[in-house]
Motif scaffolding. Structure first.
Motif, PDB file in Angstrom:
ATOM      1  N   TYR A  35       0.835  -1.200   0.000  1.00 22.70           N
ATOM      2  CA  TYR A  35       0.000   0.000   0.000  1.00 22.70           C
ATOM      3  C   TYR A  35       0.873   1.254   0.000  1.00 22.70           C
ATOM      4  CZ  TYR A  35      -2.736   3.879   1.755  1.00 22.70           C
ATOM      5  OH  TYR A  35      -3.293   5.122   1.910  1.00 22.70           O
ATOM      6  N   LEU A  36       1.817   1.324   0.928  1.00 28.75           N
ATOM      7  CA  LEU A  36       2.637   2.523   1.030  1.00 28.75           C
ATOM      8  C   LEU A  36       3.509   2.721  -0.208  1.00 28.75           C
ATOM      9  CD1 LEU A  36       3.243   4.962   2.704  1.00 28.75           C
ATOM     10  CD2 LEU A  36       4.962   3.642   3.926  1.00 28.75           C
ATOM     11  N   LYS A  37       4.036   1.624  -0.763  1.00 23.13           N
ATOM     12  CA  LYS A  37       4.843   1.745  -1.981  1.00 23.13           C
ATOM     13  C   LYS A  37       3.979   2.221  -3.148  1.00 23.13           C
ATOM     14  CE  LYS A  37       8.003  -1.335  -2.888  1.00 23.13           C
ATOM     15  NZ  LYS A  37       8.663  -2.581  -3.343  1.00 23.13           N
ATOM     16  N   THR A  38       2.775   1.706  -3.254  1.00 21.65           N
ATOM     17  CA  THR A  38       1.876   2.112  -4.324  1.00 21.65           C
ATOM     18  C   THR A  38       1.514   3.588  -4.187  1.00 21.65           C
ATOM     19  OG1 THR A  38       1.004  -0.149  -4.456  1.00 21.65           O
ATOM     20  CG2 THR A  38      -0.306   1.570  -5.490  1.00 21.65           C
ATOM     21  N   PHE A  41       4.538   5.715  -5.195  1.00 24.95           N
ATOM     22  CA  PHE A  41       4.642   5.838  -6.649  1.00 24.95           C
ATOM     23  C   PHE A  41       3.530   6.728  -7.198  1.00 24.95           C
ATOM     24  CE2 PHE A  41       7.073   1.544  -7.166  1.00 24.95           C
ATOM     25  CZ  PHE A  41       8.195   2.109  -6.587  1.00 24.95           C
ATOM     26  N   HIS A  42       2.349   6.653  -6.622  1.00 25.91           N
ATOM     27  CA  HIS A  42       1.243   7.533  -7.001  1.00 25.91           C
ATOM     28  C   HIS A  42       1.647   9.001  -6.809  1.00 25.91           C
ATOM     29  CE1 HIS A  42      -2.797   9.381  -6.765  1.00 25.91           C
ATOM     30  NE2 HIS A  42      -2.454   9.828  -5.575  1.00 25.91           N
ATOM     31  N   TRP A  43       2.280   9.311  -5.693  1.00 29.51           N
ATOM     32  CA  TRP A  43       2.672  10.680  -5.391  1.00 29.51           C
ATOM     33  C   TRP A  43       3.845  11.155  -6.245  1.00 29.51           C
ATOM     34  CZ3 TRP A  43       2.794   8.684   0.207  1.00 29.51           C
ATOM     35  CH2 TRP A  43       1.519   8.704   0.751  1.00 29.51           C
ATOM     36  N   PHE A  57      -2.367   3.824  -9.885  1.00 28.70           N
ATOM     37  CA  PHE A  57      -1.752   3.582  -8.582  1.00 28.70           C
ATOM     38  C   PHE A  57      -2.707   3.928  -7.447  1.00 28.70           C
ATOM     39  CE2 PHE A  57       2.685   4.526 -10.573  1.00 28.70           C
ATOM     40  CZ  PHE A  57       2.706   3.257 -11.155  1.00 28.70           C
ATOM     41  N   ASP A  58      -3.465   4.998  -7.601  1.00 27.32           N
ATOM     42  CA  ASP A  58      -4.414   5.383  -6.555  1.00 27.32           C
ATOM     43  C   ASP A  58      -5.524   4.345  -6.415  1.00 27.32           C
ATOM     44  OD1 ASP A  58      -4.988   7.287  -4.532  1.00 27.32           O
ATOM     45  OD2 ASP A  58      -6.607   8.115  -5.756  1.00 27.32           O
ATOM     46  N   GLU A  59      -6.033   3.872  -7.539  1.00 28.11           N
ATOM     47  CA  GLU A  59      -7.083   2.851  -7.518  1.00 28.11           C
ATOM     48  C   GLU A  59      -6.570   1.573  -6.853  1.00 28.11           C
ATOM     49  OE1 GLU A  59      -8.443   0.144 -11.085  1.00 28.11           O
ATOM     50  OE2 GLU A  59      -9.438   2.105 -11.233  1.00 28.11           O
ATOM     51  N   GLN A  60      -5.358   1.160  -7.221  1.00 33.16           N
ATOM     52  CA  GLN A  60      -4.800  -0.063  -6.644  1.00 33.16           C
ATOM     53  C   GLN A  60      -4.514   0.113  -5.156  1.00 33.16           C
ATOM     54  OE1 GLN A  60      -1.633  -1.803  -8.985  1.00 33.16           O
ATOM     55  NE2 GLN A  60      -3.052  -2.346 -10.600  1.00 33.16           N
ATOM     56  N   ALA A  61      -4.015   1.279  -4.767  1.00 34.05           N
ATOM     57  CA  ALA A  61      -3.735   1.526  -3.357  1.00 34.05           C
ATOM     58  C   ALA A  61      -5.011   1.438  -2.519  1.00 34.05           C
ATOM     59  CB  ALA A  61      -3.067   2.888  -3.176  1.00 34.05           C
ATOM     60  N   ALA A  62      -6.099   1.983  -3.023  1.00 32.41           N
ATOM     61  CA  ALA A  62      -7.374   1.937  -2.298  1.00 32.41           C
ATOM     62  C   ALA A  62      -7.833   0.496  -2.105  1.00 32.41           C
ATOM     63  CB  ALA A  62      -8.430   2.750  -3.045  1.00 32.41           C
ATOM     64  N   ASP A  97      10.818  -2.250   0.939  1.00 35.78           N
ATOM     65  CA  ASP A  97      10.462  -0.845   0.762  1.00 35.78           C
ATOM     66  C   ASP A  97      11.238  -0.288  -0.425  1.00 35.78           C
ATOM     67  OD1 ASP A  97       8.906  -0.875   3.131  1.00 35.78           O
ATOM     68  OD2 ASP A  97      10.696  -0.523   4.344  1.00 35.78           O
ATOM     69  N   ASN A  98      10.800   0.879  -0.905  1.00 30.15           N
ATOM     70  CA  ASN A  98      11.541   1.583  -1.935  1.00 30.15           C
ATOM     71  C   ASN A  98      11.659   3.040  -1.506  1.00 30.15           C
ATOM     72  OD1 ASN A  98      12.346   3.110  -4.201  1.00 30.15           O
ATOM     73  ND2 ASN A  98      11.637   1.511  -5.575  1.00 30.15           N
TER      74      ASN A  98
END
Length: 163
Positions: A35-38, A41-43, A57-62, A97-98
């Motif tokens: 979640y945090l990595k996604t 990357f979204h940001w 990325f936002d859709e997948q994170a949700a 993490d990245n």
């Protein structure tokens, strides 16, 4: 309040329930890492396909975040306790993490796809543990989580083609 007060009654043996909880807590840690990595990357995505990747990325994170509550509640339903902090997540995570300052959009897509594929492997392993424990509910719900991760991996694969 003693820890035993948190012990939700279950018909699973304590050893079987503990094995399921261990597998689920590992999944939960990886869901938070993913979640945090996604979101990272979204940001930080940039480039000509910014809008498409930003929204993907936002859709997948949700979707990933929504699953965390379901995983944690399965742990509690087996009579166990779940993760309590970022430190606890770090002790249980298998995904990495990245913290890189810049990641190209293609590398973001590839890394998230690979992480989802590793999550699928962990989901299949947890399903086996749940099956051995006779935990039909966990065994069944993991199928939905696996399908979601497979779809995320597929979308990420297709989005990365040709870039």
């Amino acid at each position: 309040m003693p820890k035993s007060d948190l012990k939700t009654p279950t018909d699973l043996s304590s050893n079987a329930a503990s094995n399921v909880a261990t597998a689920l807590n590992g999944l939960l840690a990886d869901y938070y890492v993913l979640y945090l990595k996604t979101k990272n990357f979204h940001w930080h995505v940039s480039g000509p396909h910014f809008r498409d990747y930003h929204l993907l990325f936002d859709e997948q994170a949700a979707e990933i975040l929504a699953t965390t509550d379901l995983v944690a509640e399965r742990v509690r339903k087996t009579g166990n306790t779940t993760l309590r902090s970022i430190g606890d997540i770090a002790r249980h995570q298998s995904l990495t993490d990245n913290d890189t300052d810049f990641v190209s959009p293609k590398d973001m897509l590839v890394e998230l796809r690979e992480d989802n594929l590793r999550l699928i492997e962990a989901l299949r392993a947890a399903k086996a543990v749940a099956g051995e424990a006779g935990d039909n509910a966990t065994d069944g719900i993991i199928d939905d989580w696996t399908d979601q991760a497979e779809q995320r991996a597929w979308f990420l694969f297709e989005a990365a083609r040709g870039i």
